[in-house]
Design a protein around this motif. Structure first.
Motif, short mmCIF file in Angstrom:
data_model
loop_
_atom_site.label_atom_id
_atom_site.label_comp_id
_atom_site.label_asym_id
_atom_site.label_seq_id
_atom_site.Cartn_x
_atom_site.Cartn_y
_atom_site.Cartn_z
N TYR A 38 0.83 -1.20 0.00
CA TYR A 38 0.00 0.00 0.00
C TYR A 38 0.86 1.26 0.00
CZ TYR A 38 -4.05 -2.96 1.00
OH TYR A 38 -5.04 -3.90 0.93
N TYR A 91 4.53 -5.23 -10.57
CA TYR A 91 5.99 -5.23 -10.64
C TYR A 91 6.46 -6.56 -10.06
CZ TYR A 91 4.79 -3.32 -6.04
OH TYR A 91 4.21 -3.10 -4.82
N ASP A 136 2.26 1.92 -3.45
CA ASP A 136 1.18 2.47 -4.27
C ASP A 136 0.91 3.93 -3.89
OD1 ASP A 136 -0.95 2.00 -6.28
OD2 ASP A 136 -2.28 2.35 -4.56
N GLN A 137 0.79 4.20 -2.61
CA GLN A 137 0.48 5.54 -2.10
C GLN A 137 1.57 6.55 -2.47
OE1 GLN A 137 0.61 5.82 2.21
NE2 GLN A 137 -1.22 7.08 2.17
N GLU A 138 2.82 6.14 -2.36
CA GLU A 138 3.95 7.03 -2.65
C GLU A 138 4.27 7.08 -4.14
OE1 GLU A 138 6.09 8.75 -0.25
OE2 GLU A 138 4.38 8.37 1.07
N GLU A 139 3.53 6.31 -4.93
CA GLU A 139 3.72 6.23 -6.38
C GLU A 139 5.15 5.84 -6.75
OE1 GLU A 139 2.20 9.87 -8.08
OE2 GLU A 139 0.13 9.32 -7.54
N LEU A 140 5.70 4.90 -5.98
CA LEU A 140 7.03 4.36 -6.28
C LEU A 140 6.89 3.37 -7.42
CD1 LEU A 140 8.17 3.71 -2.60
CD2 LEU A 140 8.75 5.67 -4.04
N THR A 141 7.91 3.24 -8.23
CA THR A 141 7.89 2.30 -9.35
C THR A 141 9.11 1.37 -9.25
OG1 THR A 141 9.01 3.95 -10.71
CG2 THR A 141 6.62 3.83 -10.92
#
Length: 136
Positions: free
Chosen positions: A76, A108, A79-84
């Motif tokens: 989560y 990923y 997703d929240q931090e928009e990490l890829t």
């Protein structure tokens, strides 16, 4: 990288730190993020939710101790931090549960680096590969 800090991994933490350092030396990523989690994200002393190390920085794996286990918070957080992430490596003994929503949102590669014979329990579709971490 996620490091399980639950009480059941207390004796595995040195093996996790050694594997994290070894992996980084071998792979040499541009950036390494380490998230510490038991049943919730274990924040840093400064309030940050994770440590970030650029490719030229020495990694310092913190030794945090916690309680129960939930595999969900790091996913989560990503997703929240928009990490890829190129890959998410989750160091754990495998004793925990993954919510059905998590398997739907992960797009990923995930590696479950297991220090015991435990396997994550998936409420939804299973995802990721597993590998064994040797502990002494």
């Amino acid at each position: 990288i996620v490091k399980d800090t639950s009480g059941s991994t207390y004796y595995d933490r040195e093996a996790y730190a050694a594997e994290i350092e070894s992996l980084r030396d071998q792979i040499q990523p541009d950036r390494t993020i380490i998230i510490y989690c038991d049943d919730h994200i274990q924040p840093m002393a400064n309030g940050d939710k994770y440590d970030v190390f650029e490719n030229h920085e020495e990694i310092v794996v913190r030794q945090k101790d916690g309680g129960g286990t939930s595999f969900n918070p790091p996913f989560y957080l990503v997703d929240q931090e928009e990490l890829t992430p190129s890959v998410l490596i989750y160091f754990t003994d495998g004793y925990g549960y993954v919510n059905p929503q998590v398997s739907e949102m992960v797009h990923y590669p995930v590696i479950w680096a297991l220090s015991s014979d435990g396997e994550p329990s998936f409420g939804g579709a299973e995802f990721g590969e597993t590998l064994k971490v040797e502990v002494s």
